[in-house]
Design a protein around this motif. Structure first.
Motif, PDB file in Angstrom:
ATOM      1  N   PHE A 186      17.924  54.182  -8.144  1.00  0.00           N
ATOM      2  CA  PHE A 186      16.524  54.311  -8.523  1.00  0.00           C
ATOM      3  C   PHE A 186      15.740  55.056  -7.443  1.00  0.00           C
ATOM      4  O   PHE A 186      14.834  55.828  -7.745  1.00  0.00           O
ATOM      5  CB  PHE A 186      15.894  52.930  -8.732  1.00  0.00           C
ATOM      6  N   PHE A 187      16.080  54.822  -6.181  1.00  0.00           N
ATOM      7  CA  PHE A 187      15.373  55.485  -5.087  1.00  0.00           C
ATOM      8  C   PHE A 187      15.903  56.900  -4.862  1.00  0.00           C
ATOM      9  O   PHE A 187      15.127  57.861  -4.774  1.00  0.00           O
ATOM     10  CB  PHE A 187      15.503  54.693  -3.782  1.00  0.00           C
ATOM     11  N   VAL A 188      17.214  57.033  -4.756  1.00  0.00           N
ATOM     12  CA  VAL A 188      17.822  58.325  -4.408  1.00  0.00           C
ATOM     13  C   VAL A 188      17.769  59.287  -5.584  1.00  0.00           C
ATOM     14  O   VAL A 188      17.524  60.488  -5.420  1.00  0.00           O
ATOM     15  CB  VAL A 188      19.285  58.131  -3.945  1.00  0.00           C
ATOM     16  N   GLY A 189      18.000  58.756  -6.798  1.00  0.00           N
ATOM     17  CA  GLY A 189      18.068  59.609  -7.972  1.00  0.00           C
ATOM     18  C   GLY A 189      19.336  60.430  -7.991  1.00  0.00           C
ATOM     19  O   GLY A 189      20.322  60.112  -7.314  1.00  0.00           O
ATOM     20  N   GLY A 190      19.301  61.526  -8.741  1.00  0.00           N
ATOM     21  CA  GLY A 190      20.513  62.315  -8.930  1.00  0.00           C
ATOM     22  C   GLY A 190      20.428  63.757  -8.493  1.00  0.00           C
ATOM     23  O   GLY A 190      21.333  64.545  -8.781  1.00  0.00           O
ATOM     24  N   GLY A 312      10.052  58.280  -8.336  1.00  0.00           N
ATOM     25  CA  GLY A 312       9.697  57.359  -7.257  1.00  0.00           C
ATOM     26  C   GLY A 312       8.970  58.055  -6.123  1.00  0.00           C
ATOM     27  O   GLY A 312       8.016  57.525  -5.558  1.00  0.00           O
ATOM     28  N   ALA A 313       9.419  59.287  -5.802  1.00  0.00           N
ATOM     29  CA  ALA A 313       8.751  60.058  -4.742  1.00  0.00           C
ATOM     30  C   ALA A 313       7.348  60.449  -5.171  1.00  0.00           C
ATOM     31  O   ALA A 313       6.406  60.402  -4.371  1.00  0.00           O
ATOM     32  CB  ALA A 313       9.581  61.305  -4.415  1.00  0.00           C
ATOM     33  N   LEU A 336      10.443  53.093 -13.823  1.00  0.00           N
ATOM     34  CA  LEU A 336      11.684  53.617 -13.257  1.00  0.00           C
ATOM     35  C   LEU A 336      12.882  53.237 -14.111  1.00  0.00           C
ATOM     36  O   LEU A 336      13.819  54.030 -14.284  1.00  0.00           O
ATOM     37  CB  LEU A 336      11.869  53.110 -11.832  1.00  0.00           C
ATOM     38  N   THR A 337      12.877  52.009 -14.639  1.00  0.00           N
ATOM     39  CA  THR A 337      14.010  51.551 -15.440  1.00  0.00           C
ATOM     40  C   THR A 337      14.113  52.344 -16.737  1.00  0.00           C
ATOM     41  O   THR A 337      15.199  52.785 -17.131  1.00  0.00           O
ATOM     42  CB  THR A 337      13.888  50.050 -15.754  1.00  0.00           C
TER      43      THR A 337
END
Length: 432
Positions: A186-190, A312-313, A336-337
């Motif tokens: 969720f924080f880092v993402g893809g 998130g950013a 986010l979910t």
């Protein structure tokens, strides 16, 4: 870094009626890395041309579309004379005049030459190109890394195999670990650069700096590529996404952009963001009947961002809010979910994704997905809350359907609904 989409490149290579392939995707999702890696793996020779960096070839297609002349100029620039065993890689193809149009002539006059093209904002460029080669090219969408690809990148690929094989009893013993890795995602993402940085040193601040740089690059694109009169409206839409998705009802509300805002004034801004691959539009459908598009309500929609990490950013969420279940996360965990679930659903190009809400606004299904002749109602829960009143009511109205709930709880199946843990969103029932 392992990308699942590379298998589709191999399938393209083996096609009898192979057309030039255009990789579609937003800036920095890994198109260049993917085409170069595939070229090294699958072909004896590979010629890579970046039209943004190589000014010598800026007029390659302006004079005419004579294939032999084009190949000779490529040889002069690269030192390699392409033949039918050579993969031609045209990067940033939108930067050269008539570049996309040239693909048509390769297909018609020299189909034996394999070509892959890509470019930043290619979706915007192709929409503006009057001579786009309809029916003469194939497309492949490239997205940020999925959660499974993220797990492989950080050395946790064994969990992917267990999830694919639906080893629910085994996975239940590792739920805390999987939930922790899901929060990391969720924080880092893809976005590949962010995932690579996290996999190498695990520093969250570095990851966030990378994400901020990517967001800044997109903002610069607005000023560079969007008509000046449209830039303010586009930025209003772009900057509102965090707030729009953090609402309990995630339907896009134009009134949140500015008082009295109307849809007509922002249609071009939303379309530009869509063409650039930065946002995705999920329209409401009024009924859970085939085909869902027959009941589509174009006036009601949700906008999702390219990537959960970038969301998130954009929302300025600190690592502690996501990784330690901080209370600050409360207002955004639903956003986010749902963003995360959308990204996994999007991986299957056969999925037609909608959401459903009742006419009286009492009850909503987060996602209603059609895949061929199957309709899957999906309810998303950010934590372990197992109440699914809207989903149950919807199934009662449509008893031929079987519901899916995605939550932090373990897998379980009931007569009318199956609960899948969020870390297993990519399982067969979602991807098939």
């Amino acid at each position: 870094m392992k990308r699942e989409v590379i298998h589709q490149l191999y399938e393209w290579k083996e096609k009898k009626e192979r057309k030039p392939l255009i990789l579609q995707g937003a800036r920095q999702v890994g198109k260049t890395w993917l085409m170069k890696t595939f070229g090294k793996e699958a072909f004896e020779k590979c010629v890579y041309i970046n039209f943004e960096n190589d000014s010598r070839l800026s007029g390659l297609f302006e004079k005419d579309f004579d294939i032999q002349r084009i190949l000779f100029e490529i040889q002069l620039a690269t030192g390699i004379m392409p033949d039918k065993e050579t993969l031609l890689l045209f990067d940033e193809i939108q930067e050269v005049k008539r570049g996309v149009t040239a693909l048509k002539y390769f297909y018609e006059n020299a189909p034996e030459f394999p070509i892959i093209a890509a470019g930043s904002l290619l979706g915007v460029a192709t929409r503006q190109n009057d001579s786009f080669p309809v029916g003469k090219v194939d497309f492949l969408s490239i997205y940020p890394l999925s959660f499974w690809e993220f797990l492989n990148a950080i050395g946790k690929g064994a969990f992917v195999e267990a999830i694919k094989n639906k080893q629910w009893e085994l996975l239940s013993s590792f739920e805390a670990d999987l939930q922790g890795m899901l929060r990391q995602y969720f924080f880092v993402g893809g976005m590949p650069e962010a995932v690579k940085s996290f996999a190498e040193d695990g520093d969250m601040q570095t990851v966030r700096d990378i994400q901020k740089n990517i967001l800044d690059a997109h903002d610069k694109d607005f000023s560079k590529h969007v008509p000046i009169a449209e830039v303010p409206r586009l930025r209003m839409v772009w900057n509102s996404i965090c707030g729009q998705l953090s609402k309990e009802n995630k339907k896009f509300i134009f009134g949140l952009l500015k008082e009295g805002a109307r849809a007509k004034s922002f249609e071009l801004a939303i379309e530009w963001l869509k063409d650039a691959g930065l946002v995705y539009k999920v329209n409401r459908t009024k009924k859970g009947l085939l085909p869902l598009s027959a009941y589509e309500d174009f006036s009601a929609f949700k906008l999702f961002l390219l990537d959960v990490g970038l969301l998130g950013a954009m929302c300025e969420l600190p690592p502690s809010a996501l990784l330690n279940k901080n209370s600050i996360f409360t207002d955004y965990k639903g956003a986010l979910t749902e963003q995360y679930v959308f990204q996994q659903l999007r991986l299957n190009k056969g999925n037609k994704i909608f959401y459903w809400s009742a006419e009286n606004s009492q009850g909503e299904i987060d996602f209603l997905v059609q895949n061929n002749d199957e309709i899957i109602p999906i309810e998303v829960k950010a934590e372990e809350n197992l109440q699914a009143k809207s989903l149950k009511c919807f199934i009662e109205r449509n008893p031929s359907l079987h519901g899916v709930r995605l939550s932090m709880s373990s897998y379980r199946k009931q007569s009318w609904m199956s609960n899948f843990p969020l870390y297993a969103t990519e399982t067969e029932i979602i991807r098939r």
